[in-house]
Design a protein around this motif. Structure first.
Motif, short mmCIF file in Angstrom:
data_model
loop_
_atom_site.label_atom_id
_atom_site.label_comp_id
_atom_site.label_asym_id
_atom_site.label_seq_id
_atom_site.Cartn_x
_atom_site.Cartn_y
_atom_site.Cartn_z
N SER A 19 -1.41 5.60 -3.63
CA SER A 19 -1.20 6.17 -2.30
C SER A 19 -0.46 7.51 -2.38
O SER A 19 -0.78 8.46 -1.68
N ALA A 20 0.55 7.57 -3.25
CA ALA A 20 1.30 8.81 -3.40
C ALA A 20 0.42 9.93 -3.93
O ALA A 20 0.48 11.08 -3.46
N THR A 21 -0.44 9.61 -4.90
CA THR A 21 -1.32 10.62 -5.48
C THR A 21 -2.33 11.12 -4.45
O THR A 21 -2.59 12.32 -4.34
N VAL A 22 -2.90 10.20 -3.67
CA VAL A 22 -3.86 10.60 -2.64
C VAL A 22 -3.17 11.45 -1.58
O VAL A 22 -3.70 12.50 -1.16
N ALA A 23 -2.01 11.02 -1.13
CA ALA A 23 -1.28 11.78 -0.10
C ALA A 23 -0.92 13.17 -0.61
O ALA A 23 -0.99 14.16 0.13
N ALA A 24 -0.51 13.26 -1.88
CA ALA A 24 -0.17 14.56 -2.45
C ALA A 24 -1.39 15.47 -2.51
O ALA A 24 -1.31 16.66 -2.19
N PRO A 30 -6.71 16.53 6.18
CA PRO A 30 -5.98 15.63 7.08
C PRO A 30 -5.23 14.55 6.31
O PRO A 30 -5.76 14.00 5.34
N THR A 31 -4.03 14.28 6.73
CA THR A 31 -3.23 13.24 6.09
C THR A 31 -2.41 12.54 7.15
O THR A 31 -2.44 12.93 8.33
N SER A 32 -1.74 11.49 6.76
CA SER A 32 -0.89 10.76 7.71
C SER A 32 0.52 10.69 7.15
O SER A 32 0.71 10.45 5.95
N ALA A 33 1.48 10.91 8.01
CA ALA A 33 2.87 10.89 7.59
C ALA A 33 3.33 9.45 7.41
O ALA A 33 3.16 8.62 8.30
N GLY A 34 3.89 9.15 6.28
CA GLY A 34 4.36 7.80 6.03
C GLY A 34 5.83 7.66 6.37
O GLY A 34 6.56 8.64 6.53
N SER A 35 6.26 6.41 6.48
CA SER A 35 7.66 6.14 6.82
C SER A 35 8.51 5.86 5.60
O SER A 35 9.73 5.72 5.71
N VAL A 36 7.88 5.74 4.41
CA VAL A 36 8.62 5.45 3.19
C VAL A 36 8.68 6.72 2.34
O VAL A 36 7.88 7.63 2.49
N TRP A 37 9.64 6.74 1.40
CA TRP A 37 9.88 7.96 0.62
C TRP A 37 8.64 8.46 -0.13
O TRP A 37 8.37 9.67 -0.10
N PRO A 38 7.86 7.61 -0.80
CA PRO A 38 6.71 8.15 -1.55
C PRO A 38 5.69 8.88 -0.69
O PRO A 38 5.03 9.80 -1.18
N LEU A 39 5.55 8.48 0.57
CA LEU A 39 4.58 9.14 1.43
C LEU A 39 5.19 10.29 2.21
O LEU A 39 4.46 11.15 2.72
N ARG A 40 6.50 10.33 2.31
CA ARG A 40 7.16 11.48 2.93
C ARG A 40 7.33 12.62 1.93
O ARG A 40 7.42 13.78 2.30
N HIS A 41 7.38 12.28 0.64
CA HIS A 41 7.48 13.28 -0.43
C HIS A 41 6.41 12.97 -1.49
O HIS A 41 6.74 12.64 -2.63
N PRO A 42 5.14 13.07 -1.12
CA PRO A 42 4.07 12.57 -2.01
C PRO A 42 3.93 13.34 -3.31
O PRO A 42 3.58 12.75 -4.33
N VAL A 43 4.17 14.64 -3.30
CA VAL A 43 4.00 15.42 -4.53
C VAL A 43 5.02 14.97 -5.57
O VAL A 43 4.67 14.69 -6.73
N ALA A 51 0.82 -1.21 0.00
CA ALA A 51 0.00 0.00 0.00
C ALA A 51 0.86 1.27 0.00
O ALA A 51 0.55 2.24 -0.68
N ASP A 52 1.96 1.25 0.77
CA ASP A 52 2.82 2.44 0.85
C ASP A 52 3.45 2.78 -0.50
O ASP A 52 3.62 3.95 -0.84
N TRP A 53 3.81 1.74 -1.28
CA TRP A 53 4.47 1.96 -2.56
C TRP A 53 3.50 1.94 -3.74
O TRP A 53 3.93 2.03 -4.90
N ASN A 54 2.23 1.83 -3.46
CA ASN A 54 1.21 1.90 -4.50
C ASN A 54 1.20 3.33 -5.07
O ASN A 54 1.10 4.30 -4.30
N PRO A 55 1.31 3.51 -6.38
CA PRO A 55 1.28 4.88 -6.95
C PRO A 55 0.03 5.65 -6.54
O PRO A 55 0.07 6.88 -6.43
#
Length: 264
Positions: A211-216, A224-237, A205-209
């Motif tokens: 997830s990055a688009t939703v987080a961005a 509201p969002t949640s901070a991820g521990s992997v690069w795509p969720l820490r830098h979602p844009v 789920a964390d590396w699902n493209p």
């Protein structure tokens, strides 16, 4: 000269797609009504049952995920439409015409994207007026969020187009995309934060493209969002932009090559 012909041919193909939709108003109604139903269903059913771990309004958290889901499903719509054209022999007719090879696929992509942007606009209106969703970012950040959603939708259109060129009917194309795409929209942070997923499933789920688009989108909308521990969720844009560009760079040439070389 070749570029001018390609643009002209692409617009002609897009116009053909628009004409087809005008002859089938029920299809347009489906594009517009489905997002509204999704907004009401998920906004009120899920919205009344889920509490975010970090606090905040769940509907504000949810709506960017629903927006992404609508744009992701462009792959199914594109695959089905191309599959139907393959079944009816329309692709073969286009291939026999003196038009730019890439124009057929570019024109379809432009038309499909514009229709799904209309669907997204309907969903945004429903989210605002029915679910009470609001953005809390600047107008520029809000525009950037919608731009990322549109780019992701275009990437998924090329994925669907490539799949549609490999099947023989619209039904096969629908089965070849919906069966894996719809579950993938749930195997992301679309509806709940990925932190609550089992340890063996969370990396997917964390590396699902998606997830990055939703987080961005959540970040840019100020939702509201949640901070991820992997690069795509820490830098979602950046991750969303890279995923979308990579998908287009891979599947647009593949689809064009398949269109040029395939035959029924």
């Amino acid at each position: 000269m070749n570029l001018r012909w390609t643009v002209s041919d692409s617009l002609t193909i897009a116009g053909r797609t628009y004409s087809r939709w005008r002859a089938q108003p029920g299809e347009i109604a489906g594009f517009l009504v489905f997002p509204i139903l999704m907004t009401v269903l998920f906004g009120y059913v899920f919205g009344s049952a889920i509490t975010l771990p970090g606090g905040g309004d769940y509907r504000d958290f949810l709506m960017p995920g629903i927006f992404m889901q609508v744009m992701a499903m462009t792959a199914t719509a594109a695959a089905t439409a191309v599959g139907e054209d393959m079944e009816r022999g329309i692709i073969d007719r286009f291939r026999a015409q003196p038009i730019a090879r890439s124009a057929v696929l570019i024109g379809r992509s432009v038309a499909d994207l514009s229709m799904h942007l209309m669907s997204l606009a309907a969903m945004v209106a429903a989210a605002v007026f029915l679910a009470g969703w609001r953005t809390h970012g600047s107008p520029g950040r809000t525009a950037a969020a919608f731009g990322l959603l549109a780019l992701f939708g275009l990437a998924m259109i090329w994925v669907g187009t490539y799949i549609g060129l490999y099947v023989r009917s619209g039904a096969q194309a629908d089965a070849a995309t919906f069966g894996w795409l719809f579950p993938m929209t749930f195997l992301a942070n679309t509806f709940v934060p990925t932190e609550g997923l089992p340890a063996w499933l969370r990396p997917v789920a964390d590396w699902n493209p998606m997830s990055a688009t939703v987080a961005a989108a959540r970040l840019l909308f100020g939702n509201p969002t949640s901070a991820g521990s992997v690069w795509p969720l820490r830098h979602p844009v950046a991750a969303s932009l890279l995923w979308s560009v990579a998908l287009i760079a891979i599947f647009a040439p593949l689809a064009t090559h398949r269109y040029r070389t395939s035959s029924r």
